[in-house]
Write a protein that holds these residues in place. Sequence first.
Motif, mmCIF file in Angstrom:
data_model
loop_
_atom_site.group_PDB
_atom_site.id
_atom_site.type_symbol
_atom_site.label_atom_id
_atom_site.label_comp_id
_atom_site.label_asym_id
_atom_site.label_seq_id
_atom_site.Cartn_x
_atom_site.Cartn_y
_atom_site.Cartn_z
ATOM 1 N N TRP A 1 39.416 43.286 40.926
ATOM 2 C CA TRP A 1 38.067 42.702 40.861
ATOM 3 C C TRP A 1 37.002 43.738 41.230
ATOM 4 O O TRP A 1 35.971 43.855 40.542
ATOM 5 N N LEU A 2 37.226 44.488 42.306
ATOM 6 C CA LEU A 2 36.252 45.498 42.729
ATOM 7 C C LEU A 2 36.066 46.563 41.652
ATOM 8 O O LEU A 2 34.946 47.020 41.388
ATOM 9 N N HIS A 3 37.154 46.973 41.037
ATOM 10 C CA HIS A 3 37.111 47.964 39.967
ATOM 11 C C HIS A 3 36.266 47.450 38.801
ATOM 12 O O HIS A 3 35.384 48.156 38.288
ATOM 13 N N GLY A 4 36.503 46.195 38.408
ATOM 14 C CA GLY A 4 35.723 45.617 37.331
ATOM 15 C C GLY A 4 34.263 45.458 37.684
ATOM 16 O O GLY A 4 33.376 45.724 36.871
ATOM 17 N N ASP A 5 33.991 45.042 38.919
ATOM 18 C CA ASP A 5 32.606 44.859 39.342
ATOM 19 C C ASP A 5 31.866 46.186 39.396
ATOM 20 O O ASP A 5 30.697 46.271 39.001
ATOM 21 N N ALA B 1 30.260 46.991 45.285
ATOM 22 C CA ALA B 1 31.109 45.907 44.788
ATOM 23 C C ALA B 1 31.796 45.205 45.951
ATOM 24 O O ALA B 1 31.900 43.972 45.971
ATOM 25 N N ARG B 2 32.262 45.977 46.915
ATOM 26 C CA ARG B 2 32.919 45.376 48.076
ATOM 27 C C ARG B 2 31.935 44.521 48.870
ATOM 28 O O ARG B 2 32.295 43.440 49.363
ATOM 29 N N VAL C 1 29.988 38.826 50.189
ATOM 30 C CA VAL C 1 28.983 37.760 50.106
ATOM 31 C C VAL C 1 29.568 36.541 49.395
ATOM 32 O O VAL C 1 29.396 35.399 49.839
ATOM 33 N N LEU C 2 30.276 36.767 48.282
ATOM 34 C CA LEU C 2 30.875 35.658 47.553
ATOM 35 C C LEU C 2 31.966 34.974 48.359
ATOM 36 O O LEU C 2 32.084 33.744 48.357
#
Length: 486
Positions: free
Chosen positions: A448-452, A473-474, A479-480
Amino acid sequence: MPENQPDRAIARHLLLPAPDEMGRIDAAAARVVPVATLMENAGRAVARAIRRHTRPCRVLVLCGPGNNGGDGYVAARRLAEQGWPVSVAMLAAPRPGGDAAAAAALWHGPVVPFTPDAARRFDLVVDGVFGAGLSRDVGADIAAVLDAAPRLVAIDMPTGVDGATGAVRGHAAQAELTVTFCRLKPGHLLLPGRTLCGQVVLADIGIPESAVESVPIRAWRNEPGLWRTPACGVNSYKYSRGVVSICGGRDMPGAARLSAGGARAAGAGLVRLAVGDSAEVYRMTAPPGLIVDSEPLDRLLEDSRRHVWVCGPGLSVAEVAQTFPALLKAGRDVIADAGAFTMAAGAPERLAGAAIITPHIGEFSRVFGRPGPDRLAAARAAAVRTGAVTVLKGPDTIIASPDGRVAINDHATPMLGTAGSGDTLTGIIAALLAAGMPRWDAACAGVWLHGDAALHAGAWPVAEAFDLHVGDARARAEVLAQKVFG
């Protein structure tokens, strides 16, 4: 369960029930809420979504003989009550005495033939033929009617898309809107189903959460809330944040450096490159803060703090064959990528003992064979066979655990399809694993972090740009996650 890891029940909003599991949820719900009520709610939700999606126009609702068709009859009636010109075309009459038959009996508007010519005469066609639970290929007669639609809205899933795999069964037409209920299904996220669905609207139709919880589901959408990255507290220091070690190759040093950049950007406390007698080449280009080790591997493995290793990016088959067994023998958590799959081509048992493997579809096929239309099953089987969390990379990356858990990631961009992107991903996952996240969680979070990061890296980024955005991204992920966990 580690202190920084959430209870999976918190992430139940991310569950992805397969059609057979959704059937059991529906059956459990029917013991509390009448099916007729759920059908009425579903049809009302479809009509509402259509009204929000487009202006009033001539609508044809295609109704199959099952409950998907029953939803269609309700949607037709609800649109007609709002003054829309609506007609119905039946593939076949519902079973007498069933809830779909009761919904059909309440339709008193025009009924036209189920033919391509009829479909062409309308502005918008609503597909209520089969839905997500299709178990056979769509015939040419049905395909012709769907293809004749000038615009298509699907109920639950476009007819022809397998709700469990996203694969096309015979034929599926392109929908511009799909309205589904209770939870998304794997086919809404897996390609080609994801693109064929168009915009997806998820509607609450009153299925009790107790019904969802009564069915064991092992698939999730990959988002913060399914996992949470470790916090960096006031007492954190470089070794508590984790040490990542990366085996560097002689001929392709860039791959190991990209992996190191991903690890550092994702929060690793210390990143070290183990490169043997190639140290001089690496030291000339290593950034400050990255340690280059020239000592023999067996000497480096004496340091128990260096528990997480990346093996494969930039390595030849000979280099992997030398380093990978030594790392496993020393009991290290190894993330295998790139050259490791060339080493294991046609022999997946050679990867046994790895903590995480990260093949793209070509590498996966060389090791395990072509995955076929059910890539979820293929990824799960690979995880069981190797004992490693398997990250099957692609536009709909699948993260499978040997215990059967699987996550589907759609939070990414085609811009990740560039040389070196996967090397950065291995480093990100390694940093999270070194910080104490369990293997599957670290892999899910890393993907997910890579994609974000790629989504925020601008137009046409190169792989070197991705790690510049991983820290942000992290922060966004936290926050989410905070919205889920409080």
